[in-house]
Design a protein around this motif. Structure first.
Motif, PDB file in Angstrom:
ATOM      1  N   ASP A  92       0.815  -1.218   0.000  1.00 48.66           N
ATOM      2  CA  ASP A  92       0.000   0.000   0.000  1.00 48.66           C
ATOM      3  C   ASP A  92       0.849   1.269   0.000  1.00 48.66           C
ATOM      4  N   SER A  93       2.173   1.107  -0.196  1.00 53.59           N
ATOM      5  CA  SER A  93       3.112   2.246  -0.244  1.00 53.59           C
ATOM      6  C   SER A  93       3.005   3.125   0.998  1.00 53.59           C
ATOM      7  N   GLU A  94       2.838   2.482   2.145  1.00 54.03           N
ATOM      8  CA  GLU A  94       2.713   3.235   3.394  1.00 54.03           C
ATOM      9  C   GLU A  94       4.068   3.696   3.927  1.00 54.03           C
ATOM     10  N   VAL A  95       5.141   2.992   3.534  1.00 55.20           N
ATOM     11  CA  VAL A  95       6.485   3.334   3.993  1.00 55.20           C
ATOM     12  C   VAL A  95       7.281   3.892   2.815  1.00 55.20           C
ATOM     13  N   LYS A  96       7.900   5.031   3.011  1.00 56.97           N
ATOM     14  CA  LYS A  96       8.702   5.643   1.957  1.00 56.97           C
ATOM     15  C   LYS A  96      10.010   4.878   1.806  1.00 56.97           C
ATOM     16  N   GLU A  97      10.339   4.512   0.560  1.00 58.45           N
ATOM     17  CA  GLU A  97      11.547   3.732   0.282  1.00 58.45           C
ATOM     18  C   GLU A  97      12.393   4.419  -0.784  1.00 58.45           C
ATOM     19  N   LEU A  98      13.625   3.915  -0.914  1.00 59.82           N
ATOM     20  CA  LEU A  98      14.483   4.406  -1.993  1.00 59.82           C
ATOM     21  C   LEU A  98      13.915   4.020  -3.353  1.00 59.82           C
ATOM     22  N   SER A  99      13.342   2.818  -3.435  1.00 60.99           N
ATOM     23  CA  SER A  99      12.761   2.346  -4.690  1.00 60.99           C
ATOM     24  C   SER A  99      11.528   1.506  -4.389  1.00 60.99           C
ATOM     25  N   GLY A 100      10.494   1.728  -5.168  1.00 65.19           N
ATOM     26  CA  GLY A 100       9.287   0.922  -5.035  1.00 65.19           C
ATOM     27  C   GLY A 100       9.101  -0.054  -6.173  1.00 65.19           C
ATOM     28  N   ARG A 101      10.128  -0.189  -7.017  1.00 58.97           N
ATOM     29  CA  ARG A 101      10.010  -1.034  -8.201  1.00 58.97           C
ATOM     30  C   ARG A 101      10.639  -2.414  -8.016  1.00 58.97           C
ATOM     31  N   ASN A 102      11.100  -2.708  -6.804  1.00 55.47           N
ATOM     32  CA  ASN A 102      11.726  -4.009  -6.553  1.00 55.47           C
ATOM     33  C   ASN A 102      11.039  -4.723  -5.396  1.00 55.47           C
ATOM     34  N   ASN A 103       9.728  -4.552  -5.303  1.00 57.87           N
ATOM     35  CA  ASN A 103       8.988  -5.053  -4.140  1.00 57.87           C
ATOM     36  C   ASN A 103       8.179  -6.309  -4.407  1.00 57.87           C
ATOM     37  N   ILE A 104       8.359  -6.929  -5.559  1.00 59.85           N
ATOM     38  CA  ILE A 104       7.513  -8.072  -5.920  1.00 59.85           C
ATOM     39  C   ILE A 104       8.373  -9.244  -6.372  1.00 59.85           C
ATOM     40  N   ILE A 105       7.962 -10.430  -5.955  1.00 59.48           N
ATOM     41  CA  ILE A 105       8.592 -11.670  -6.409  1.00 59.48           C
ATOM     42  C   ILE A 105       7.486 -12.714  -6.555  1.00 59.48           C
ATOM     43  N   SER A 106       7.622 -13.602  -7.515  1.00 59.45           N
ATOM     44  CA  SER A 106       6.565 -14.594  -7.729  1.00 59.45           C
ATOM     45  C   SER A 106       7.159 -15.882  -8.274  1.00 59.45           C
ATOM     46  N   ARG A 107       6.364 -16.935  -8.224  1.00 66.03           N
ATOM     47  CA  ARG A 107       6.752 -18.224  -8.774  1.00 66.03           C
ATOM     48  C   ARG A 107       5.501 -19.069  -8.993  1.00 66.03           C
ATOM     49  N   LEU A 108       5.682 -20.159  -9.709  1.00 69.68           N
ATOM     50  CA  LEU A 108       4.579 -21.059 -10.035  1.00 69.68           C
ATOM     51  C   LEU A 108       4.697 -22.338  -9.222  1.00 69.68           C
ATOM     52  N   VAL A 109       3.565 -22.817  -8.714  1.00 67.31           N
ATOM     53  CA  VAL A 109       3.499 -24.102  -8.020  1.00 67.31           C
ATOM     54  C   VAL A 109       2.453 -24.959  -8.724  1.00 67.31           C
ATOM     55  N   ILE A 110       2.829 -26.186  -9.053  1.00 70.70           N
ATOM     56  CA  ILE A 110       1.911 -27.117  -9.706  1.00 70.70           C
ATOM     57  C   ILE A 110       1.324 -28.039  -8.644  1.00 70.70           C
TER      58      ILE A 110
END
Length: 290
Positions: A92-110
């Motif tokens: 929710d961008s509640e905390v100010k950071e140096l960068s907000g473009r490196n906040n997501i990671i994902s993967r697939l599970v079968i």
């Protein structure tokens, strides 16, 4: 102020203790987070999504500069199929950071179906082999032995079906957008069959509404996929298609040269493409359709 000291919380690793569980199995999702900023992070939220829906409650993270921590989230899938696990930091961008473009990671599970798979196919060759060995022992003449063996092999070849691969195509997205860096589109193709090996096939990307044989914007050859393996394919993506205003799908085995199981998911979910090399304005994800 360019000299402001700020945290920079980013997920660096996403693991599951069982990448191919059965429906009903408990899975532990482990997310390793690092603070690469210049200040301590306090009460930064971590949120886990499965197929776009939040999993459990948010977790608050406090982390000193240069430190890492791992957050574990339990998950019990109720149905079989491919599950898109996505972890978002500071959603929710509640905390100010140096960068907000490196906040997501994902993967697939079968997720596989409940219960064990039948093993009749693996038992059958043993039964045939025993018959082939017993008959020569009871006969007084050794001559019929070769013909008896050939007959047993023929029965095995006739009754044992050739295992076919099951191809699943997946592409990582954020709210339906795949962000490219240096015009590289990354697509994952998994062979979820534990016995059938795939032949070399073609992976293609086209517009979602396109049809016919001449609609593929890009094509890439994928070599044989062993049973239970996943291949990460890097596709050179034309810059003119990275504007975010078109919807695409990736499809494995577009020429159907490789025999595959009919119970497959060769087509990815629809996605848009945006290049992170463009200006900040162009990088912004398009507004979702009402």
């Amino acid at each position: 102020d360019s000299g402001e000291l700020l945290p920079d919380i980013t997920p660096v690793k996403l693991d599951v203790d069982n990448p191919s569980p059965r429906a009903g199995d408990r899975v532990i999702i482990s997310t390793t987070i690092a603070n690469n900023g210049t200040a301590r992070a306090n009460n930064v939220k971590l949120r886990v999504f499965v197929d776009g829906l939040p999993l459990g409650e948010d977790v608050n993270i406090s982390l000193d500069t240069g430190k890492q921590t791992t957050i574990q989230s339990p998950y019990t899938p109720s149905r079989e199929g491919q599950k898109d696990i996505l972890v978002m930091i500071n959603p929710d961008s509640e905390v100010k950071e140096l960068s907000g473009r490196n906040n997501i990671i994902s993967r697939l599970v079968i997720v596989r179906a409940q219960g064990s798979k039948p093993v009749a196919v693996t038992k059958q060759p043993k039964t045939v082999t025993k018959k082939a060995q017993k008959k020569p022992v009871t006969q007084t003449k050794p001559a019929p032995k070769p013909s008896t063996t050939k007959q047993a092999v023929a029965v095995a070849d006739k009754t044992t079906p050739e295992p076919r691969p099951n191809l699943v195509t997946y592409i990582e997205t954020i709210n339906g957008v795949h962000y490219t860096n240096h015009n590289r589109l990354y697509v994952f193709v998994s062979n979820t069959n534990k016995r059938g090996k795939s032949e070399t096939f073609e992976l293609g990307v086209r517009k979602q509404q396109a049809s016919g044989s001449d609609v593929w914007l890009v094509r890439q050859t994928v070599k044989n996929l062993a049973p239970g393996t996943t291949s990460r394919i890097a596709i050179k993506w034309p810059d003119k298609y990275a504007t975010g205003d078109q919807v695409y799908i990736a499809v494995a085995d577009i020429d159907r040269d490789s025999p595959v199981s009919p119970n497959n998911d060769k087509q990815s979910r629809p996605f848009r493409v945006v290049s992170v090399n463009r200006s900040e304005k162009a990088v912004s994800a398009p507004a979702p359709a009402p």
